[in-house]
Every structure is written in C-alpha cells, then in structure tokens.
Write an enzyme that holds these catalytic residues in place. Structure first.
Site, PDB file in Angstrom:
ATOM      1  N   HIS A 157      -2.343  -9.345  -7.536  1.00 37.86           N
ATOM      2  CA  HIS A 157      -1.068  -8.782  -7.984  1.00 37.86           C
ATOM      3  C   HIS A 157      -0.081  -9.927  -8.113  1.00 37.86           C
ATOM      4  CE1 HIS A 157      -1.460  -8.538  -3.616  1.00 37.86           C
ATOM      5  NE2 HIS A 157      -0.172  -8.869  -3.555  1.00 37.86           N
ATOM      6  N   CYS A 210      -9.587   0.431  -1.793  1.00 36.94           N
ATOM      7  CA  CYS A 210      -8.547  -0.537  -2.154  1.00 36.94           C
ATOM      8  C   CYS A 210      -7.248   0.205  -2.454  1.00 36.94           C
ATOM      9  CB  CYS A 210      -8.994  -1.356  -3.367  1.00 36.94           C
ATOM     10  SG  CYS A 210      -7.680  -2.362  -4.090  1.00 36.94           S
ATOM     11  N   ASN A 265       0.039 -14.577  -4.051  1.00 39.43           N
ATOM     12  CA  ASN A 265      -0.335 -15.036  -2.720  1.00 39.43           C
ATOM     13  C   ASN A 265      -1.853 -14.971  -2.600  1.00 39.43           C
ATOM     14  OD1 ASN A 265       2.327 -15.393  -1.751  1.00 39.43           O
ATOM     15  ND2 ASN A 265       2.505 -13.200  -1.377  1.00 39.43           N
ATOM     16  N   GLY A 300      -0.097 -15.365   3.056  1.00 37.77           N
ATOM     17  CA  GLY A 300       0.390 -14.024   3.372  1.00 37.77           C
ATOM     18  C   GLY A 300      -0.176 -12.913   2.519  1.00 37.77           C
ATOM     19  N   CYS A 348      -6.210  -0.050  -6.170  1.00 40.02           N
ATOM     20  CA  CYS A 348      -7.069   0.789  -7.020  1.00 40.02           C
ATOM     21  C   CYS A 348      -6.661   2.254  -6.894  1.00 40.02           C
ATOM     22  CB  CYS A 348      -8.537   0.611  -6.663  1.00 40.02           C
ATOM     23  SG  CYS A 348      -9.289  -0.899  -7.320  1.00 40.02           S
TER      24      CYS A 348
HETATM   25  P1  AMP Z   1       0.782  -9.639  -0.669  1.00 37.30           P
HETATM   26  O1  AMP Z   1       1.346  -9.803   0.702  1.00 37.30           O
HETATM   27  O2  AMP Z   1       1.019 -10.770  -1.609  1.00 37.30           O
HETATM   28  O3  AMP Z   1      -0.684  -9.203  -0.630  1.00 37.30           O
HETATM   29  O4  AMP Z   1       1.598  -8.442  -1.315  1.00 37.30           O
HETATM   30  C1  AMP Z   1       1.337  -7.093  -1.055  1.00 37.30           C
HETATM   31  C2  AMP Z   1       2.599  -6.354  -1.354  1.00 37.30           C
HETATM   32  O5  AMP Z   1       2.283  -4.976  -1.508  1.00 37.30           O
HETATM   33  C3  AMP Z   1       3.655  -6.444  -0.248  1.00 37.30           C
HETATM   34  O6  AMP Z   1       4.824  -7.046  -0.775  1.00 37.30           O
HETATM   35  C4  AMP Z   1       3.869  -4.991   0.170  1.00 37.30           C
HETATM   36  O7  AMP Z   1       5.213  -4.705   0.466  1.00 37.30           O
HETATM   37  C5  AMP Z   1       3.376  -4.228  -1.055  1.00 37.30           C
HETATM   38  N1  AMP Z   1       2.897  -2.881  -0.801  1.00 37.30           N
HETATM   39  C6  AMP Z   1       2.086  -2.480   0.211  1.00 37.30           C
HETATM   40  N2  AMP Z   1       1.829  -1.166   0.078  1.00 37.30           N
HETATM   41  C7  AMP Z   1       2.489  -0.742  -1.025  1.00 37.30           C
HETATM   42  C8  AMP Z   1       2.631   0.527  -1.670  1.00 37.30           C
HETATM   43  N3  AMP Z   1       2.026   1.629  -1.208  1.00 37.30           N
HETATM   44  N4  AMP Z   1       3.393   0.592  -2.784  1.00 37.30           N
HETATM   45  C9  AMP Z   1       4.030  -0.505  -3.248  1.00 37.30           C
HETATM   46  N5  AMP Z   1       3.921  -1.732  -2.688  1.00 37.30           N
HETATM   47  C10 AMP Z   1       3.175  -1.837  -1.587  1.00 37.30           C
HETATM   48 ZN    ZN Z   2      -8.597  -2.711  -6.129  1.00 38.83          ZN
END
Ligand code: AMP
Ligand code: ZN
Length: 114
Positions: free
Chosen positions: A100, A4, A87, A93, A7
């Site tokens: 989160h 993950c 989300n 999405g 994680c």
């Molecule tokens: P969701 O689409 O609601 O699952 O949000 C996931 C979010 O994680 C997206 O807005 C991505 O831009 C963000 N994301 C993906 N990888 C990373 C990372 N390594 N560090 C910070 N944010 C990330």
């Molecule tokens: Zn996790």
C-alpha cells in the site's frame, strides 16, 4: 487472500472510506490518519511487500504512483506538496502485508522521517 485485511477491504467484506476504485487498485482513508489527508493506495493484486515484486508488476507500481499524484491534485495539494511512502518490513513499521502506498498531505512533514 482470505486472512489479509486489505484483501477483505477490496472485496467489500470490511468497510473503508473509499475515495477511488478501478480495475487495478482502490484508495481509501487511513483509519489512523497521520496528516489531514492520509490515503492508502492499494493494488487489488495481493503482494505482501516490495520484496515480493516481480518484473510483471513494474507497470502496476507506475499506476499506483500516478494515482497518488492524481489524488493529491484532486484534494488540492499538487502545489503545496505531499509525501508518498511504502513501508517495508519491521524497521520501517510495516503492519499490513499487502503493499500500500501512503499519501500524506496537509501539514509540514519532517525530514528525515522518524
Ligand atoms: P503500514 O504500517 O505501512 O503497514 O500501514 C498500514 C496502515 O493501515 C496504517 O497506517 C493503519 O492505520 C492502516 N489501517 C489499519 N487498518 C485499517 C483499516 N481497517 N482501514 C483503514 N486503514 C487501516
Ligand atoms: Zn491482500
């Protein structure tokens, strides 16, 4: 969960721009920000989506929401306003399956959302 992404960030195995850490959660900047302030507030406990919450997580969700409000205030957006979003699954999405809370602020945010 070793595979993950969030994680791994929580465990310090992948770097992130941390803005807050405590025993319950971490908060860091989204790597692809959608607003001048775009933070992700992430519980240390791995929970895949809101569909996987159990009654024992009720207090945890409250802690996440209150931390979002505190971070919005700390960044100067208490009065201007901000948006908090979870989300869930494909049509909303969700791309990372560790819950989160998005905190977005710093511009006018359209409603209804896209
Ligand atoms: P969701 O689409 O609601 O699952 O949000 C996931 C979010 O994680 C997206 O807005 C991505 O831009 C963000 N994301 C993906 N990888 C990373 C990372 N390594 N560090 C910070 N944010 C990330
Ligand atoms: Zn996790």
């Amino acid at each position: 969960m070793s595979d993950c992404l969030f994680c791994q960030i929580i465990e310090g195995r992948i770097p992130a721009a941390m803005v807050h850490q405590d025993d319950t959660l971490v908060a860091f900047r989204d790597i692809n920000p959608q607003a001048p302030l775009h933070l992700l507030i992430v519980p240390r406990k791995h929970i895949a989506s809101l569909n996987d919450l159990s009654p024992e997580d009720d207090a945890l969700i409250g802690v996440l929401m209150r931390r979002a409000a505190a971070l919005a205030r700390a960044h100067g957006y208490e009065e201007r306003g901000y948006r908090t979003v979870f989300n869930t699954n494909r049509e909303a999405g969700q791309t990372v399956f560790h819950i989160h809370l998005h905190l977005l602020a710093g511009r006018s945010l359209a409603w209804p959302p896209g």
